[in-house]
Write a protein that holds these residues in place. Structure first.
Motif, short mmCIF file in Angstrom:
data_model
loop_
_atom_site.label_atom_id
_atom_site.label_comp_id
_atom_site.label_asym_id
_atom_site.label_seq_id
_atom_site.Cartn_x
_atom_site.Cartn_y
_atom_site.Cartn_z
N LEU A 10 -11.09 6.21 44.51
CA LEU A 10 -11.72 7.39 43.96
C LEU A 10 -13.13 7.08 43.51
O LEU A 10 -13.48 5.97 43.16
CB LEU A 10 -10.90 7.89 42.77
N LYS A 11 -14.00 8.07 43.48
CA LYS A 11 -15.40 7.88 43.12
C LYS A 11 -15.75 8.68 41.88
O LYS A 11 -16.08 9.85 41.97
CB LYS A 11 -16.31 8.29 44.27
N PRO A 12 -15.71 8.08 40.71
CA PRO A 12 -16.12 8.81 39.52
C PRO A 12 -17.62 8.94 39.47
O PRO A 12 -18.35 8.12 40.02
CB PRO A 12 -15.61 7.92 38.39
N ALA A 13 -18.09 9.96 38.80
CA ALA A 13 -19.53 10.20 38.74
C ALA A 13 -20.28 9.11 38.02
O ALA A 13 -21.44 8.85 38.30
CB ALA A 13 -19.79 11.54 38.05
N LEU A 14 -19.61 8.40 37.08
CA LEU A 14 -20.32 7.45 36.25
C LEU A 14 -20.48 6.09 36.91
O LEU A 14 -21.15 5.22 36.39
CB LEU A 14 -19.59 7.25 34.92
N SER A 15 -19.91 5.88 38.09
CA SER A 15 -19.94 4.53 38.65
C SER A 15 -19.95 4.58 40.17
O SER A 15 -19.64 5.58 40.78
CB SER A 15 -18.71 3.76 38.16
N SER A 16 -20.32 3.43 40.77
CA SER A 16 -20.25 3.29 42.20
C SER A 16 -19.22 2.23 42.53
O SER A 16 -19.50 1.04 42.47
CB SER A 16 -21.62 2.86 42.76
N PRO A 17 -17.96 2.62 42.84
CA PRO A 17 -16.89 1.66 42.98
C PRO A 17 -16.94 0.91 44.30
O PRO A 17 -17.62 1.31 45.24
CB PRO A 17 -15.64 2.53 42.91
N ARG A 18 -16.18 -0.16 44.37
CA ARG A 18 -15.98 -0.88 45.63
C ARG A 18 -15.07 -0.04 46.50
O ARG A 18 -14.00 0.38 46.08
CB ARG A 18 -15.32 -2.22 45.31
N THR A 19 -15.46 0.26 47.72
CA THR A 19 -14.64 1.09 48.60
C THR A 19 -14.42 0.38 49.92
O THR A 19 -15.18 -0.49 50.32
CB THR A 19 -15.31 2.45 48.88
N PHE A 20 -13.37 0.77 50.63
CA PHE A 20 -13.12 0.28 51.97
C PHE A 20 -13.80 1.22 52.96
O PHE A 20 -13.45 2.39 53.05
CB PHE A 20 -11.62 0.24 52.26
N PRO A 171 -4.12 -6.40 46.32
CA PRO A 171 -4.95 -6.49 45.11
C PRO A 171 -6.33 -7.08 45.38
O PRO A 171 -6.49 -7.94 46.25
CB PRO A 171 -4.13 -7.40 44.20
N THR A 172 -7.31 -6.63 44.61
CA THR A 172 -8.68 -7.10 44.76
C THR A 172 -9.08 -8.04 43.63
O THR A 172 -10.26 -8.36 43.49
CB THR A 172 -9.65 -5.90 44.80
N LYS A 173 -8.11 -8.44 42.82
CA LYS A 173 -8.32 -9.39 41.74
C LYS A 173 -7.31 -10.52 41.87
O LYS A 173 -6.26 -10.37 42.49
CB LYS A 173 -8.15 -8.71 40.38
N SER A 174 -7.62 -11.66 41.26
CA SER A 174 -6.70 -12.78 41.27
C SER A 174 -5.61 -12.58 40.22
O SER A 174 -5.90 -12.26 39.06
CB SER A 174 -7.46 -14.07 40.98
N HIS A 175 -4.36 -12.79 40.64
CA HIS A 175 -3.20 -12.69 39.74
C HIS A 175 -2.34 -13.93 39.98
O HIS A 175 -1.34 -13.87 40.73
CB HIS A 175 -2.41 -11.41 40.01
N PRO A 176 -2.70 -15.06 39.37
CA PRO A 176 -2.01 -16.33 39.67
C PRO A 176 -0.51 -16.33 39.41
O PRO A 176 0.23 -17.07 40.06
CB PRO A 176 -2.72 -17.33 38.75
N LEU A 197 -8.28 -1.47 41.70
CA LEU A 197 -9.31 -0.55 42.20
C LEU A 197 -9.94 0.25 41.07
O LEU A 197 -11.14 0.55 41.09
CB LEU A 197 -8.73 0.37 43.27
N MET A 198 -9.12 0.61 40.08
CA MET A 198 -9.68 1.29 38.91
C MET A 198 -10.68 0.39 38.18
O MET A 198 -11.75 0.84 37.76
CB MET A 198 -8.55 1.69 37.96
N ARG A 199 -10.34 -0.89 38.06
CA ARG A 199 -11.26 -1.84 37.42
C ARG A 199 -12.54 -2.00 38.25
O ARG A 199 -13.63 -2.15 37.70
CB ARG A 199 -10.58 -3.20 37.26
N ASP A 200 -12.40 -1.96 39.58
CA ASP A 200 -13.57 -2.10 40.46
C ASP A 200 -14.58 -0.98 40.25
O ASP A 200 -15.77 -1.14 40.51
CB ASP A 200 -13.14 -2.11 41.94
N MET A 201 -14.10 0.19 39.82
CA MET A 201 -14.99 1.33 39.63
C MET A 201 -16.08 1.05 38.60
O MET A 201 -17.13 1.67 38.63
CB MET A 201 -14.18 2.56 39.20
N PHE A 202 -15.83 0.11 37.71
CA PHE A 202 -16.78 -0.16 36.64
C PHE A 202 -17.56 -1.46 36.87
O PHE A 202 -18.22 -1.95 35.96
CB PHE A 202 -16.03 -0.20 35.30
#
Length: 211
Positions: A10-20, A171-176, A197-202
Motif C-alpha cells: 500500500l502507498k500512504p501519502a506520508l511515505s514512499s514505501p518499498r514496492t515490488f 519477509p523483507t526483514k531478518s527474523h533469526p 511491508l508496513m515497516r518498509d513504508m516508513f
C-alpha cells in the motif's frame, strides 16, 4: 517468456514505501540467477560503504537489508530442498547453508535497524559481509554447481523462476528465530510479510533501485 505482476504494498501519502515492480522473468538457470543476486548484494554493500552522507548510507542500507532478507528466505524455501532431493549429501549441505544463513540473519537483524551514524554500524556491517562472503564462496564454488549437474536445463530454469517468484511474497526483514525450513518457514513468512511491508513504508530507499 513469462510476465509476472507481483504483489504491491500500500502507498500512504506520508511515505514512499518499498514496492515490488512489474518484472519480466527471463529463463535462466539457477546458478547464474543466484550469482547475479550475490553480485548485486556486493554492489549494495559497496554503495553503503562509499555513501557521501548519512541519508544516502541509510537508503542503501535499507535496500541491502531488503534484498538480503528476501534472497536468504527464497533460497531456504526453494533451493535448499533441491539439495536434499538430488544430492547424496544434500541434507548435510542444506543444513550447513542454513547454519550460515542463521549467522547472517543475526547480524542483519542488528544492521537493518541500527543508526547508520553509530560507531558500531560499520563494524557490524563488515562482520555481516564477511559471513556472507564465506557463504557465497561455498554456494558458488561447490553447492550450486553440484546441483546444476543433477538438473536438466528445463528443471534449472523452472527452479530459477520459482525462486524469483517466491521472493515476492517472503519477509523483507531478518527474523533469526523464525523457522528456516518449509513448510513452517513458508507459513510464518506469509504471516510476517505484511508486517514487514508496513515497516518498509516508513523507510527510505535509493531512487535508482526500484526492484
Amino acid at each position: 517468456m513469462l510476465r509476472i505482476t507481483p504483489f504491491r504494498s500500500l502507498k500512504p501519502a506520508l511515505s514512499s514505501p518499498r514496492t515490488f515492480t512489474t518484472t519480466t522473468i527471463l529463463q535462466a538457470r539457477i546458478l547464474p540467477t543466484i550469482k547475479a543476486e550475490h553480485s548485486k548484494l556486493r554492489d549494495e554493500y559497496k554503495k553503503i560503504k562509499s555513501a557521501a552522507n548519512s541519508d544516502e548510507k541509510d537508503r542503501w542500507r535499507n535496500q541491502f537489508s531488503w534484498d538480503l532478507a528476501r534472497h536468504s528466505i527464497g533460497e531456504e524455501i526453494i533451493v535448499y530442498p533441491q539439495f536434499e532431493t538430488h544430492l547424496p549429501n544434500g541434507k548435510e549441505m542444506a543444513d550447513r547453508d542454513r547454519a550460515h544463513h542463521y549467522e547472517v540473519k543475526v547480524s542483519l537483524a542488528k544492521v537493518q535497524d541500527m543508526d547508520v551514524t553509530s560507531a558500531d554500524f560499520d563494524p557490524e556491517l563488515d562482520k555481516l559481509m564477511k559471513s556472507l562472503e564465506n557463504h557465497i564462496k561455498e554456494e558458488e564454488e561447490h553447492d550450486l554447481p553440484a546441483l546444476e549437474e543433477k538438473l536438466s536445463i528445463e528443471a534449472s530454469d523452472d527452479l530459477s523462476g520459482k525462486f524469483e517468484r517466491t521472493k515476492m511474497f517472503v519477509p523483507t526483514k531478518s527474523h533469526p528465530t523464525a523457522p528456516d525450513k518449509p513448510p513452517y518457514e513458508t507459513v510464518v513468512g506469509m504471516l510476517t510479510t505484511p508486517i514487514d511491508l508496513m515497516r518498509d513504508m516508513f523507510k527510505k530507499f535509493p531512487k535508482e533501485a526500484r526492484k
